[in-house]
Design an enzyme around this catalytic site. Structure first.
Site, PDB file in Angstrom:
ATOM      1  N   ASP A  35     -39.240 -74.683   8.361  1.00 16.49           N
ATOM      2  CA  ASP A  35     -39.856 -74.858   9.678  1.00 16.49           C
ATOM      3  C   ASP A  35     -38.824 -75.410  10.661  1.00 16.49           C
ATOM      4  O   ASP A  35     -38.282 -76.504  10.434  1.00 16.49           O
ATOM      5  CB  ASP A  35     -41.039 -75.828   9.543  1.00 16.49           C
ATOM      6  CG  ASP A  35     -42.015 -75.717  10.702  1.00 16.49           C
ATOM      7  OD1 ASP A  35     -41.731 -74.976  11.654  1.00 16.49           O
ATOM      8  OD2 ASP A  35     -43.060 -76.390  10.646  1.00 16.49           O
ATOM      9  N   ASP A  36     -38.520 -74.686  11.715  1.00 14.43           N
ATOM     10  CA  ASP A  36     -37.573 -75.131  12.753  1.00 14.43           C
ATOM     11  C   ASP A  36     -36.128 -75.202  12.246  1.00 14.43           C
ATOM     12  O   ASP A  36     -35.346 -76.006  12.727  1.00 14.43           O
ATOM     13  CB  ASP A  36     -37.942 -76.518  13.314  1.00 14.43           C
ATOM     14  CG  ASP A  36     -39.181 -76.501  14.207  1.00 14.43           C
ATOM     15  OD1 ASP A  36     -39.943 -75.517  14.159  1.00 14.43           O
ATOM     16  OD2 ASP A  36     -39.392 -77.474  14.956  1.00 14.43           O
ATOM     17  N   CYS A  74     -43.606 -72.002  16.657  1.00 12.85           N
ATOM     18  CA  CYS A  74     -44.151 -71.714  15.325  1.00 12.85           C
ATOM     19  C   CYS A  74     -45.203 -70.616  15.271  1.00 12.85           C
ATOM     20  O   CYS A  74     -45.013 -69.607  14.596  1.00 12.85           O
ATOM     21  CB  CYS A  74     -44.734 -72.973  14.713  1.00 12.85           C
ATOM     22  SG  CYS A  74     -43.522 -74.287  14.482  1.00 12.85           S
ATOM     23  N   HIS A 128     -49.460 -70.294  10.798  1.00 17.51           N
ATOM     24  CA  HIS A 128     -49.656 -71.530  11.536  1.00 17.51           C
ATOM     25  C   HIS A 128     -51.109 -71.960  11.342  1.00 17.51           C
ATOM     26  O   HIS A 128     -52.014 -71.143  11.473  1.00 17.51           O
ATOM     27  CB  HIS A 128     -49.346 -71.344  13.022  1.00 17.51           C
ATOM     28  CG  HIS A 128     -49.206 -72.664  13.715  1.00 17.51           C
ATOM     29  ND1 HIS A 128     -48.044 -73.388  13.675  1.00 17.51           N
ATOM     30  CD2 HIS A 128     -50.093 -73.409  14.394  1.00 17.51           C
ATOM     31  CE1 HIS A 128     -48.224 -74.522  14.316  1.00 17.51           C
ATOM     32  NE2 HIS A 128     -49.444 -74.567  14.766  1.00 17.51           N
ATOM     33  N   ASP A 324     -38.853 -69.950  10.809  1.00 15.49           N
ATOM     34  CA  ASP A 324     -39.630 -69.330  11.891  1.00 15.49           C
ATOM     35  C   ASP A 324     -38.830 -69.223  13.195  1.00 15.49           C
ATOM     36  O   ASP A 324     -39.062 -68.329  14.000  1.00 15.49           O
ATOM     37  CB  ASP A 324     -40.977 -70.046  12.107  1.00 15.49           C
ATOM     38  CG  ASP A 324     -40.840 -71.557  12.248  1.00 15.49           C
ATOM     39  OD1 ASP A 324     -39.706 -72.085  12.191  1.00 15.49           O
ATOM     40  OD2 ASP A 324     -41.884 -72.215  12.411  1.00 15.49           O
ATOM     41  N   HIS A 325     -37.884 -70.146  13.408  1.00 13.82           N
ATOM     42  CA  HIS A 325     -37.007 -70.133  14.596  1.00 13.82           C
ATOM     43  C   HIS A 325     -36.029 -71.279  14.453  1.00 13.82           C
ATOM     44  O   HIS A 325     -36.074 -72.006  13.449  1.00 13.82           O
ATOM     45  CB  HIS A 325     -37.818 -70.266  15.894  1.00 13.82           C
ATOM     46  CG  HIS A 325     -38.810 -71.364  15.839  1.00 13.82           C
ATOM     47  ND1 HIS A 325     -38.447 -72.677  15.923  1.00 13.82           N
ATOM     48  CD2 HIS A 325     -40.144 -71.353  15.623  1.00 13.82           C
ATOM     49  CE1 HIS A 325     -39.528 -73.431  15.794  1.00 13.82           C
ATOM     50  NE2 HIS A 325     -40.567 -72.659  15.589  1.00 13.82           N
TER      51      HIS A 325
END
Ligand SMILES: *[C@@H]1O[C@H](CO)[C@@H](O)[C@H](O)[C@H]1NC(C)=O
Ligand SMILES: *[C@@H]1O[C@H](CO)[C@@H](O)[C@H](O)[C@H]1NC(C)=O
Ligand SMILES: *[C@@H]1O[C@H](CO)[C@@H](O)[C@H](O)[C@H]1NC(C)=O
Ligand SMILES: *[C@@H]1O[C@H](CO)[C@@H](O)[C@H](O)[C@H]1NC(C)=O
Ligand SMILES: *[C@@H]1O[C@H](CO)[C@@H](O)[C@H](O)[C@H]1NC(C)=O
Ligand SMILES: *[C@@H]1O[C@H](CO)[C@@H](O)[C@H](O)[C@H]1NC(C)=O
Length: 560
Positions: A35-36, A74, A128, A324-325
């Protein structure tokens, strides 16, 4: 005429071949999603971060050096890559709608595997949570059993971080003694344990499995085991190479990192809105905690892969590691995601496909031995780099690629519009690049990302506007050579972008400006650069094509 020897050879080998082909057609999938996480990893040549377990996986995998998310936040990113549709097709730019109701009844990646006889499992943050997945992580459509959420997640944003004076706060920086935490554990440790339990339960099953494991870190708050901090002594760290807000950055492109401002320790700094800056010593601590959180995720990946190996599943399981990014670590005076910059859109994408070498190995030899970096910071992994792919690829490519690699038919390309089509992809099957990683540097390959804004000036909701508040959409195209972004008027009622109404533009040339600090959009004197890239009009056309025709046919990646 065949000799009896030939006939016997055929009689004996055909069933084995068939079984081998059958087995190959039924590969399991382990999909790990951080995540992130931007590609601050050893295998992406990051000079600071210690990620020996992910590096070890990469050394046996295909590593996509230029993979990009479709929107750097997200819920829109996850809904996009899990359905293989872009945000303009999921109609999700915020956190507040469920695509099946709001956009179209799209088949998801795990749902496709489930409908093809796989047992599918979700552990941690895959979809999410909340409305974006109908408060069920899209169960039962996507998953064979109810998704797992770790109990200790309840404490994630609570006052559990100790300040120097011993009082407890909801801090950004939250390196903890795990045995002192409520429940004595942390969410990603529980995720790893649950994923290993599931692997044990399916190791003898007849059906193949698709196990998605969504780690919660390095997302804020940095609630992580304290022992990972010592891998990154503050005196060894530096600020981002470009910690100031660039002069020619249009305000609409800037994200004011409101989420980190809400944490107790950041609020106490009285940082001014929207530009800050955060005091330098605190910037270093944010970077330290992010890097430590990455090493903590790396340890979870290592434990899970080691268990996969012990269960003899590494020889017939595809392993994917992605995110996700990204997350800005002070570049351009920015923090967090919420933008179209590389620091927010560039993601790691590592795909391990078992081959003969992983099936035939010496007794007791492990493919993925666990490397414990928290106990011994000298434990690097130096075992090679894997197959690196330089072509620009997108997270929407995952669905067709994984389907194909596992032995299923990849979904067809989507028509335009495709709201009525349940199963199709707006990505490409990247399988060709696994066989021919050297045929890269494909200057025709593009990644498209987008980000919404409520206004040209920076507001409290600029990071994450609700759909009804969106007035501007930034459409961004990234090639190996440049990033080009147009911020245009957007109508959130009819989901319509007006490309004739350009609020601002950005153009960064990668060879001269990899950090995206020198916006030359308005600089007509850069004629030679523009000639090299083609004229601006050409790229505008390319963007238009994407927006109106979902870029059908304009990308020339190798497609099987
Ligand atoms: C959506 O598709 C699923 C199968 O993919 C089906 O079971 C469900 O009934 C559909 N829902 C609607 C509202 O069409
Ligand atoms: C969303 O969840 C609710 C409550 O469980 C359920 O009644 C509804 O059918 C779900 N929506 C879809 C489209 O499946
Ligand atoms: C962590 O907390 C436990 C329980 O309070 C304590 O026994 C242990 O010494 C602590 N560990 C460290 C490294 O501070
Ligand atoms: C910190 O930097 C010093 C001096 O360059 C180096 O010897 C040491 O290994 C570094 N520590 C870590 C944990 O990277
Ligand atoms: C922040 O502002 C508060 C209230 O104005 C003040 O008490 C505090 O000392 C300030 N903190 C810093 C780090 O400037
Ligand atoms: C798009 O923007 C242009 C320039 O502002 C304007 O003239 C035109 O009417 C707009 N088109 C629509 C459909 O709103």
């Amino acid at each position: 005429m065949l000799s009896t020897h030939q006939i016997w050879t055929i009689v004996f080998t055909v069933p084995f071949l068939t079984r081998a082909i059958h087995a190959r057609g039924k590969l399991n999938v382990l999909h790990m999603i951080a995540d992130d996480l931007r590609p601050t990893l050893g295998c992406y040549s990051d000079p600071v971060v210690k990620s020996p377990n992910i590096d070890q996986l990469a050394s046996k995998s295909t590593v996509f050096y230029n993979a990009f998310t479709q929107q750097a936040v997200c819920a829109p990113s996850r809904t996009s890559f899990l359905t293989s549709r872009r945000p303009d097709t999921t109609k999700l730019y915020d956190f507040n709608s469920y695509w099946r109701v709001h956009a179209g009844n799209y088949t998801t990646l795990p749902q496709y595997f489930k409908s093809n006889g796989y047992t599918t499992f979700s552990v941690g943050k895959v979809f999410h949570p909340g409305i974006a997945s109908n408060h069920s992580d899209d169960y039962p459509y996507s998953w064979s059993v109810p998704p797992y959420h770790p109990p200790s997640l309840y404490y994630e944003k609570r006052k559990v971080c100790k300040d120097k004076d011993g009082t407890l706060h909801s801090n950004l920086l939250c390196a903890v003694n795990v045995s002192e935490m409520p429940l004595g554990t942390l969410p990603d440790m529980e995720n790893t344990a649950e994923a290993i339990r599931l692997l044990k339960s399916v190791s003898d099953a007849d059906n193949p499995f698709f196990l998605a494991v969504g780690f919660y870190k390095p997302h804020i708050p940095f609630r992580i085991p304290q022992e990972f901090l010592k891998l990154y002594p503050i005196e060894n760290l530096t600020l981002a190479p470009d910690p100031d807000v660039p002069k020619k950055l249009p305000s609409v492109a800037y994200n004011p990192w409101t989420d980190i401002r809400k944490r107790d320790d950041v609020r106490a700094l009285n940082v001014s809105f929207p530009y800050g800056p955060i005091p330098k010593d605190f910037q270093l601590q944010i970077r330290q905690h992010y890097f430590a959180a990455v090493s903590y995720v790396d340890a979870q990946v290592g434990k899970l892969l080691s268990a996969l190996d012990d269960l003899d599943l590494a020889r017939n399981t595809i392993v994917v590691f992605s995110s996700d990014h990204g997350w800005s670590l002070g570049e351009h005076g920015e923090w967090a995601k919420y933008s179209n910059f590389d620091v927010a859109t560039h993601v790691p994408l590592i795909v391990y496909k078992p081959d003969e070498a992983s099936a035939v190995r010496n007794f007791g030899e492990k493919i993925f031995p666990f490397i414990d970096v928290s106990q011994n910071s000298e434990e690097y992994y130096n075992g090679g780099k894997g197959h690196g792919v330089e072509s620009v690829v997108e997270l929407v490519d995952l669905f067709p690629t994984l389907s194909y690699l596992a032995g299923l038919n990849p979904p067809h390309r989507c028509p335009n519009p495709s709201f009525h089509v349940q199963l199709c992809t707006e990505g490409f099957n990247l399988a060709y690049l696994f066989k021919h990683p050297e045929t890269h540097i494909d200057h025709e390959s593009y990644a498209f990302s987008q980000y919404p804004r409520p206004s040209d000036s920076i507001q409290q909701n600029s990071d994450l506007p609700d759909l009804a508040d969106i007035r501007i959409m930034g459409y961004s195209v990234r090639s190996n050579d440049f990033r080009y972004t147009l911020w245009v008027t957007f109508d959130p009622v009819h989901f319509r972008a007006n490309l004739s109404d350009i609020h601002a533009g950005e153009l960064y040339v990668r060879s001269e400006d990899p950090g995206e600090d020198n916006n030359i959009f308005d600089d007509v004197e850069h004629g030679s650069v523009l000639r090299k890239l083609g004229t601006q009009a050409t790229w505008t056309e390319s963007l238009k094509q994407h927006i109106y025709y979902f870029n059908a046919g304009s990308k020339s990646k190798g497609v099987l």
